[in-house]
Design a protein around this motif. Structure first.
Motif, PDB file in Angstrom:
ATOM      1  N   GLY A  16       0.769  -1.229   0.000  1.00 22.34           N
ATOM      2  CA  GLY A  16       0.000   0.000   0.000  1.00 22.34           C
ATOM      3  C   GLY A  16       0.801   1.280   0.000  1.00 22.34           C
ATOM      4  N   GLY A  17       2.106   1.199  -0.281  1.00 21.46           N
ATOM      5  CA  GLY A  17       2.896   2.425  -0.314  1.00 21.46           C
ATOM      6  C   GLY A  17       4.386   2.174  -0.219  1.00 21.46           C
ATOM      7  N   VAL A  18       5.066   3.080   0.485  1.00 17.76           N
ATOM      8  CA  VAL A  18       6.522   3.040   0.631  1.00 17.76           C
ATOM      9  C   VAL A  18       6.860   3.310   2.090  1.00 17.76           C
ATOM     10  N   ARG A  19       7.882   2.630   2.592  1.00 19.70           N
ATOM     11  CA  ARG A  19       8.395   2.869   3.939  1.00 19.70           C
ATOM     12  C   ARG A  19       9.705   3.632   3.824  1.00 19.70           C
ATOM     13  N   VAL A  20       9.880   4.639   4.685  1.00 15.93           N
ATOM     14  CA  VAL A  20      11.072   5.476   4.673  1.00 15.93           C
ATOM     15  C   VAL A  20      11.724   5.427   6.051  1.00 15.93           C
ATOM     16  N   ALA A  21      13.025   5.117   6.091  1.00 14.55           N
ATOM     17  CA  ALA A  21      13.784   5.117   7.340  1.00 14.55           C
ATOM     18  C   ALA A  21      14.281   6.538   7.596  1.00 14.55           C
ATOM     19  N   ILE A  22      14.022   7.045   8.803  1.00 12.45           N
ATOM     20  CA  ILE A  22      14.345   8.432   9.131  1.00 12.45           C
ATOM     21  C   ILE A  22      15.053   8.513  10.475  1.00 12.45           C
ATOM     22  N   ARG A  23      16.049   9.395  10.531  1.00 13.41           N
ATOM     23  CA  ARG A  23      16.722   9.747  11.798  1.00 13.41           C
ATOM     24  C   ARG A  23      16.329  11.189  12.096  1.00 13.41           C
ATOM     25  N   VAL A  93       4.351   5.958   3.618  1.00 17.07           N
ATOM     26  CA  VAL A  93       3.708   6.891   2.698  1.00 17.07           C
ATOM     27  C   VAL A  93       2.706   6.075   1.889  1.00 17.07           C
ATOM     28  N   THR A  94       1.421   6.377   2.017  1.00 13.32           N
ATOM     29  CA  THR A  94       0.374   5.636   1.338  1.00 13.32           C
ATOM     30  C   THR A  94       0.265   6.080  -0.116  1.00 13.32           C
ATOM     31  N   GLY A  95       0.126   5.085  -0.998  1.00 13.66           N
ATOM     32  CA  GLY A  95      -0.036   5.369  -2.421  1.00 13.66           C
ATOM     33  C   GLY A  95       0.495   4.217  -3.255  1.00 13.66           C
ATOM     34  N   ASP A  96       0.566   4.442  -4.557  1.00 18.80           N
ATOM     35  CA  ASP A  96       1.087   3.438  -5.470  1.00 18.80           C
ATOM     36  C   ASP A  96       2.603   3.317  -5.266  1.00 18.80           C
ATOM     37  N   ALA A  98       5.094   1.945  -6.925  1.00 19.28           N
ATOM     38  CA  ALA A  98       5.952   2.235  -8.082  1.00 19.28           C
ATOM     39  C   ALA A  98       6.063   3.735  -8.322  1.00 19.28           C
ATOM     40  N   GLU A  99       4.943   4.431  -8.258  1.00 21.33           N
ATOM     41  CA  GLU A  99       4.939   5.881  -8.464  1.00 21.33           C
ATOM     42  C   GLU A  99       5.697   6.598  -7.346  1.00 21.33           C
ATOM     43  N   LEU A 100       5.458   6.178  -6.099  1.00 25.29           N
ATOM     44  CA  LEU A 100       6.132   6.808  -4.968  1.00 25.29           C
ATOM     45  C   LEU A 100       7.640   6.583  -4.998  1.00 25.29           C
ATOM     46  N   LEU A 101       8.075   5.376  -5.369  1.00 25.63           N
ATOM     47  CA  LEU A 101       9.509   5.105  -5.449  1.00 25.63           C
ATOM     48  C   LEU A 101      10.186   6.027  -6.454  1.00 25.63           C
ATOM     49  N   LYS A 102       9.564   6.202  -7.606  1.00 21.42           N
ATOM     50  CA  LYS A 102      10.122   7.107  -8.621  1.00 21.42           C
ATOM     51  C   LYS A 102      10.172   8.539  -8.098  1.00 21.42           C
ATOM     52  N   ARG A 103       9.069   8.961  -7.519  1.00 21.47           N
ATOM     53  CA  ARG A 103       8.959  10.336  -7.026  1.00 21.47           C
ATOM     54  C   ARG A 103       9.966  10.622  -5.917  1.00 21.47           C
ATOM     55  N   LEU A 104      10.094   9.705  -4.954  1.00 24.85           N
ATOM     56  CA  LEU A 104      11.035   9.903  -3.851  1.00 24.85           C
ATOM     57  C   LEU A 104      12.481   9.864  -4.332  1.00 24.85           C
ATOM     58  N   ALA A 105      12.779   8.988  -5.280  1.00 29.02           N
ATOM     59  CA  ALA A 105      14.139   8.920  -5.808  1.00 29.02           C
ATOM     60  C   ALA A 105      14.548  10.256  -6.411  1.00 29.02           C
ATOM     61  N   VAL A 106      13.654  10.882  -7.140  1.00 26.28           N
ATOM     62  CA  VAL A 106      13.940  12.186  -7.751  1.00 26.28           C
ATOM     63  C   VAL A 106      14.119  13.254  -6.669  1.00 26.28           C
ATOM     64  N   LEU A 107      13.256  13.254  -5.658  1.00 26.06           N
ATOM     65  CA  LEU A 107      13.326  14.258  -4.612  1.00 26.06           C
ATOM     66  C   LEU A 107      14.570  14.097  -3.725  1.00 26.06           C
ATOM     67  N   LEU A 108      14.941  12.859  -3.436  1.00 26.31           N
ATOM     68  CA  LEU A 108      16.046  12.623  -2.531  1.00 26.31           C
ATOM     69  C   LEU A 108      17.425  12.739  -3.181  1.00 26.31           C
ATOM     70  N   VAL A 109      17.481  12.658  -4.497  1.00 26.22           N
ATOM     71  CA  VAL A 109      18.773  12.739  -5.190  1.00 26.22           C
ATOM     72  C   VAL A 109      19.430  14.102  -4.976  1.00 26.22           C
ATOM     73  N   SER A 110      18.644  15.130  -4.718  1.00 29.08           N
ATOM     74  CA  SER A 110      19.193  16.473  -4.515  1.00 29.08           C
ATOM     75  C   SER A 110      19.721  16.689  -3.104  1.00 29.08           C
ATOM     76  N   LEU A 111      19.466  15.764  -2.177  1.00 27.87           N
ATOM     77  CA  LEU A 111      19.912  15.912  -0.806  1.00 27.87           C
ATOM     78  C   LEU A 111      21.374  15.484  -0.662  1.00 27.87           C
ATOM     79  N   PRO A 112      22.117  16.124   0.249  1.00 26.65           N
ATOM     80  CA  PRO A 112      23.517  15.738   0.439  1.00 26.65           C
ATOM     81  C   PRO A 112      23.634  14.374   1.105  1.00 26.65           C
ATOM     82  N   ILE A 113      24.751  13.712   0.857  1.00 23.55           N
ATOM     83  CA  ILE A 113      25.094  12.454   1.530  1.00 23.55           C
ATOM     84  C   ILE A 113      25.951  12.818   2.716  1.00 23.55           C
TER      85      ILE A 113
END
Length: 114
Positions: A16-23, A93-96, A98-113
């Motif tokens: 039903g969505g995507v799980r994100v690990a957060i600190r 994060v509730t949703g599709d 496949a769509e959420l994985l693509k969307r999050l990958a694009v959003l998170l790529v701009s964040l520093p490592i």
């Protein structure tokens, strides 16, 4: 292809969505996403900071509001499913997936490592 497990990115497809690990860092100077880091066990996590204190769930609420605003998803589609009383959290994060994985990958790529 977007990452599909926590060994590659801090998020993974789930039912039903995507799980994100957060600190989470409460009582910070600003509400912000700080980047991608590694936890003590080596797993990637999304580092986030909020100004709210960790009392009465205020930091958790501030985190979900920050994620909703940053990712452009409704607040009702976000839920803390692990670590409600810890700095290490899992957010669903509730949703599709496949769509959420693509969307999050694009959003998170701009964040520093970190």
């Amino acid at each position: 292809m977007p990452p599909t497990c926590f060994t590659e990115a801090p998020f993974a497809a789930a039912a039903g969505g995507v799980r994100v690990a957060i600190r989470l860092t409460p009582r910070a100077r600003a509400d912000r996403l700080d980047g991608i880091a590694r936890s003590a066990d080596g797993a990637p996590v999304l580092k986030a900071s909020v100004t709210a204190p960790p009392a009465e769930g205020r930091a958790n609420d501030a985190l979900l509001a920050l994620l909703a605003k940053s990712w452009g998803v409704p607040r009702r589609d976000l839920a803390i499913v692990g670590g409600a009383r810890s700095r290490n959290k899992t957010v669903h994060v509730t949703g599709d997936p496949a769509e959420l994985l693509k969307r999050l990958a694009v959003l998170l790529v701009s964040l520093p490592i970190a």
